[in-house]
Design a protein around this motif. Structure first.
Motif, PDB file in Angstrom:
ATOM      1  N   ILE A   8      33.450  75.637  45.240  1.00  0.00           N
ATOM      2  CA  ILE A   8      34.230  76.307  46.284  1.00  0.00           C
ATOM      3  C   ILE A   8      33.759  77.739  46.523  1.00  0.00           C
ATOM      4  O   ILE A   8      33.546  78.504  45.582  1.00  0.00           O
ATOM      5  N   ASP A   9      33.638  78.104  47.796  1.00  0.00           N
ATOM      6  CA  ASP A   9      33.381  79.491  48.186  1.00  0.00           C
ATOM      7  C   ASP A   9      34.698  80.251  48.067  1.00  0.00           C
ATOM      8  O   ASP A   9      35.520  80.268  48.987  1.00  0.00           O
ATOM      9  N   GLY A  10      34.895  80.876  46.903  1.00  0.00           N
ATOM     10  CA  GLY A  10      36.164  81.546  46.638  1.00  0.00           C
ATOM     11  C   GLY A  10      36.393  82.774  47.491  1.00  0.00           C
ATOM     12  O   GLY A  10      37.536  83.121  47.811  1.00  0.00           O
ATOM     13  N   VAL A 130      29.665  68.935  45.559  1.00  0.00           N
ATOM     14  CA  VAL A 130      29.761  69.225  46.987  1.00  0.00           C
ATOM     15  C   VAL A 130      30.100  70.692  47.159  1.00  0.00           C
ATOM     16  O   VAL A 130      31.111  71.165  46.633  1.00  0.00           O
ATOM     17  N   VAL A 131      29.260  71.434  47.862  1.00  0.00           N
ATOM     18  CA  VAL A 131      29.573  72.821  48.190  1.00  0.00           C
ATOM     19  C   VAL A 131      30.581  72.825  49.332  1.00  0.00           C
ATOM     20  O   VAL A 131      30.403  72.126  50.339  1.00  0.00           O
ATOM     21  N   VAL A 132      31.646  73.598  49.183  1.00  0.00           N
ATOM     22  CA  VAL A 132      32.688  73.688  50.207  1.00  0.00           C
ATOM     23  C   VAL A 132      32.709  75.104  50.750  1.00  0.00           C
ATOM     24  O   VAL A 132      33.107  76.046  50.055  1.00  0.00           O
ATOM     25  N   SER A 133      32.278  75.257  51.994  1.00  0.00           N
ATOM     26  CA  SER A 133      32.231  76.588  52.603  1.00  0.00           C
ATOM     27  C   SER A 133      32.040  76.467  54.107  1.00  0.00           C
ATOM     28  O   SER A 133      31.405  75.529  54.591  1.00  0.00           O
ATOM     29  N   SER A 134      32.572  77.446  54.826  1.00  0.00           N
ATOM     30  CA  SER A 134      32.350  77.517  56.271  1.00  0.00           C
ATOM     31  C   SER A 134      31.233  78.497  56.604  1.00  0.00           C
ATOM     32  O   SER A 134      30.934  78.723  57.771  1.00  0.00           O
ATOM     33  N   ASP A 135      30.595  79.065  55.583  1.00  0.00           N
ATOM     34  CA  ASP A 135      29.512  80.028  55.769  1.00  0.00           C
ATOM     35  C   ASP A 135      28.221  79.294  56.121  1.00  0.00           C
ATOM     36  O   ASP A 135      27.748  78.442  55.354  1.00  0.00           O
ATOM     37  N   LYS A 136      27.630  79.632  57.255  1.00  0.00           N
ATOM     38  CA  LYS A 136      26.411  78.969  57.704  1.00  0.00           C
ATOM     39  C   LYS A 136      25.247  79.168  56.746  1.00  0.00           C
ATOM     40  O   LYS A 136      24.313  78.364  56.713  1.00  0.00           O
ATOM     41  N   PRO A 142      19.918  72.808  49.421  1.00  0.00           N
ATOM     42  CA  PRO A 142      19.878  71.336  49.473  1.00  0.00           C
ATOM     43  C   PRO A 142      21.047  70.719  48.701  1.00  0.00           C
ATOM     44  O   PRO A 142      21.516  71.290  47.716  1.00  0.00           O
ATOM     45  N   GLY A 143      21.501  69.577  49.178  1.00  0.00           N
ATOM     46  CA  GLY A 143      22.613  68.880  48.534  1.00  0.00           C
ATOM     47  C   GLY A 143      23.720  68.596  49.532  1.00  0.00           C
ATOM     48  O   GLY A 143      23.536  68.716  50.750  1.00  0.00           O
ATOM     49  N   LEU A 144      24.884  68.223  49.023  1.00  0.00           N
ATOM     50  CA  LEU A 144      26.016  67.928  49.884  1.00  0.00           C
ATOM     51  C   LEU A 144      26.769  69.208  50.243  1.00  0.00           C
ATOM     52  O   LEU A 144      27.078  70.021  49.369  1.00  0.00           O
ATOM     53  N   LEU A 145      27.052  69.365  51.524  1.00  0.00           N
ATOM     54  CA  LEU A 145      27.792  70.522  52.018  1.00  0.00           C
ATOM     55  C   LEU A 145      28.932  70.047  52.896  1.00  0.00           C
ATOM     56  O   LEU A 145      28.742  69.204  53.780  1.00  0.00           O
ATOM     57  N   TRP A 146      30.116  70.601  52.653  1.00  0.00           N
ATOM     58  CA  TRP A 146      31.267  70.265  53.488  1.00  0.00           C
ATOM     59  C   TRP A 146      31.877  71.546  54.030  1.00  0.00           C
ATOM     60  O   TRP A 146      32.260  72.437  53.281  1.00  0.00           O
ATOM     61  N   ASN A 147      31.937  71.625  55.357  1.00  0.00           N
ATOM     62  CA  ASN A 147      32.614  72.722  56.040  1.00  0.00           C
ATOM     63  C   ASN A 147      33.996  72.225  56.441  1.00  0.00           C
ATOM     64  O   ASN A 147      34.125  71.454  57.400  1.00  0.00           O
ATOM     65  N   PRO A 148      35.057  72.616  55.726  1.00  0.00           N
ATOM     66  CA  PRO A 148      36.396  72.084  56.020  1.00  0.00           C
ATOM     67  C   PRO A 148      36.914  72.463  57.396  1.00  0.00           C
ATOM     68  O   PRO A 148      37.864  71.847  57.885  1.00  0.00           O
TER      69      PRO A 148
END
Length: 243
Positions: A8-10, A130-136, A142-148
């Motif tokens: 998580i991008d805290g 899974v990286v969770v962030s809205s930061d472009k 590389p890997g899984l990215l989820w922009n909630p």
């Protein structure tokens, strides 16, 4: 089924929630006081993280925070210099501390939260992360990215796609972060320059514009989100990217 961990991008999580939980009271015509109910903000953070875990069918959460300083300011002193006058929302620090007691958190003195996410994502430490962030900028990893804020599901970023996005950022720069890239080069021009997606193409564009390799490398290091092997956890030293 592999155990899924959300990285998580805290910084963004707490900043957005504390901003929404900030209240302003007017005492008189010249005095406004901002305050935040930190327990309300903390509960909102926990609620959001729980919803994200359920949606991504994850078992674990690791929250990454930016450290007190930033190695990029040594690489390029103007990096984020314009943000000095911008205050964090009320409650940011106590909510961060309380959230860190509720979840596994990672923070290093000279790294941004993005760097920690990039290092953890590429470390091989997790079965399915899974990286969770809205930061472009996380498109550089590389890997899984989820922009909630945008994506229904996590999407896979290949090494080639991540490298290309990083080189694009090196050319276009980032006004929000305060590094200029190559003046006059936007996304369309950058795409034309990156025919093969190589560092040599980036360097050639800088040299054709009258800049030397050192300057081009400085921009690349500002744009690059660290990956595994580019930070020494023991000495706290960054291994700056070199062609």
């Amino acid at each position: 089924m592999a155990k899924r961990t959300l990285l998580i991008d805290g910084d963004i999580l707490i900043y957005s929630i504390c901003s929404a939980a900030e209240y302003v009271a007017r005492f008189d015509e010249d005095t406004d006081v901002a305050f935040c109910n930190v327990h309300e903000a903390l509960n909102t953070c926990i609620k959001v993280l729980t919803e994200w875990k359920d949606r991504m069918e994850a078992q674990d959460v690791v929250v990454a925070f930016s450290g007190s300083s930033n190695f990029r300011k040594i690489v390029y002193p103007a990096y984020k210099a314009h943000r000095k006058s911008c205050r964090k929302p009320c409650g940011y620090r106590p909510v961060k501390e309380m959230l860190g007691r509720s979840y596994t958190s990672v923070e290093q003195p000279t790294l941004e939260g993005d760097d920690i996410l990039g290092i953890l994502q590429t470390s091989g430490k997790y079965e399915a992360s899974v990286v969770v962030s809205s930061d472009k900028d996380l498109n550089c990893i590389p890997g899984l990215l989820w922009n909630p804020d945008k994506d229904e599901q996590a999407r896979t970023i290949t090494v080639e796609e991540a490298d290309r996005y990083w080189l694009m950022q090196t050319l276009t720069g980032d006004k929000t972060d305060g590094y200029p890239g190559l003046d006059g080069v936007g996304p369309v021009t950058a795409q034309k320059i990156l025919k093969k997606g190589t560092w040599e193409e980036v360097l050639g564009a800088y040299q054709n514009a009258g800049f030397n390799e050192e300057y081009a490398l400085t921009q690349a290091r500002c744009a690059r989100i660290l990956r595994t092997g580019e930070y020494n956890w023991d000495t706290k030293e960054v291994n700056l990217w070199t062609p």
